[in-house]
Design a protein around this motif. Structure first.
Motif, PDB file in Angstrom:
ATOM      1  N   GLN A   8      -4.363  -2.673  -3.711  1.00 37.74           N
ATOM      2  CA  GLN A   8      -3.453  -2.607  -4.849  1.00 37.74           C
ATOM      3  C   GLN A   8      -2.035  -2.417  -4.321  1.00 37.74           C
ATOM      4  N   ARG A   9      -1.057  -2.802  -5.097  1.00 34.08           N
ATOM      5  CA  ARG A   9       0.331  -2.782  -4.639  1.00 34.08           C
ATOM      6  C   ARG A   9       0.728  -1.441  -4.021  1.00 34.08           C
ATOM      7  N   GLU A  10       0.356  -0.336  -4.632  1.00 29.43           N
ATOM      8  CA  GLU A  10       0.756   0.975  -4.111  1.00 29.43           C
ATOM      9  C   GLU A  10       0.062   1.326  -2.795  1.00 29.43           C
ATOM     10  N   ASP A  11      -1.020   0.612  -2.461  1.00 31.06           N
ATOM     11  CA  ASP A  11      -1.751   0.870  -1.220  1.00 31.06           C
ATOM     12  C   ASP A  11      -1.441  -0.140  -0.115  1.00 31.06           C
ATOM     13  N   GLN A  14       3.775  -1.977   3.678  1.00 33.24           N
ATOM     14  CA  GLN A  14       5.042  -2.659   3.443  1.00 33.24           C
ATOM     15  C   GLN A  14       5.823  -2.705   4.754  1.00 33.24           C
ATOM     16  N   SER A  24       4.435  -7.645   2.391  1.00 33.75           N
ATOM     17  CA  SER A  24       3.342  -6.778   1.964  1.00 33.75           C
ATOM     18  C   SER A  24       2.033  -7.339   2.495  1.00 33.75           C
TER      19      SER A  24
END
Length: 61
Positions: A8-11, A14, A24
């Protein structure tokens, strides 16, 4: 049998890229058994690298 996991984006890892852009990591080599890495560039229009393939640069020993 293992299944690749799309983070997921938060995981997602980056990475700072050229000119302040961000790369990402969506699927890394660990998640794909060392077969590939899949990522997404967040860049300004016209700044993304062109589509290309690394045939030898990323080969496993």
């Amino acid at each position: 049998m293992s299944f690749p996991y799309l983070a997921q984006r938060e995981d997602q890892q980056q990475l700072e890229w050229i000119g302040g852009s961000v790369f990402s990591v969506l699927l890394d080599a660990e998640a794909t058994g060392g077969q590939l890495t899949v990522g997404r560039f967040d860049v300004s229009k016209g700044e993304a690298p062109p589509f290309h393939v690394h045939n030898n640069e990323d080969a496993l020993p």
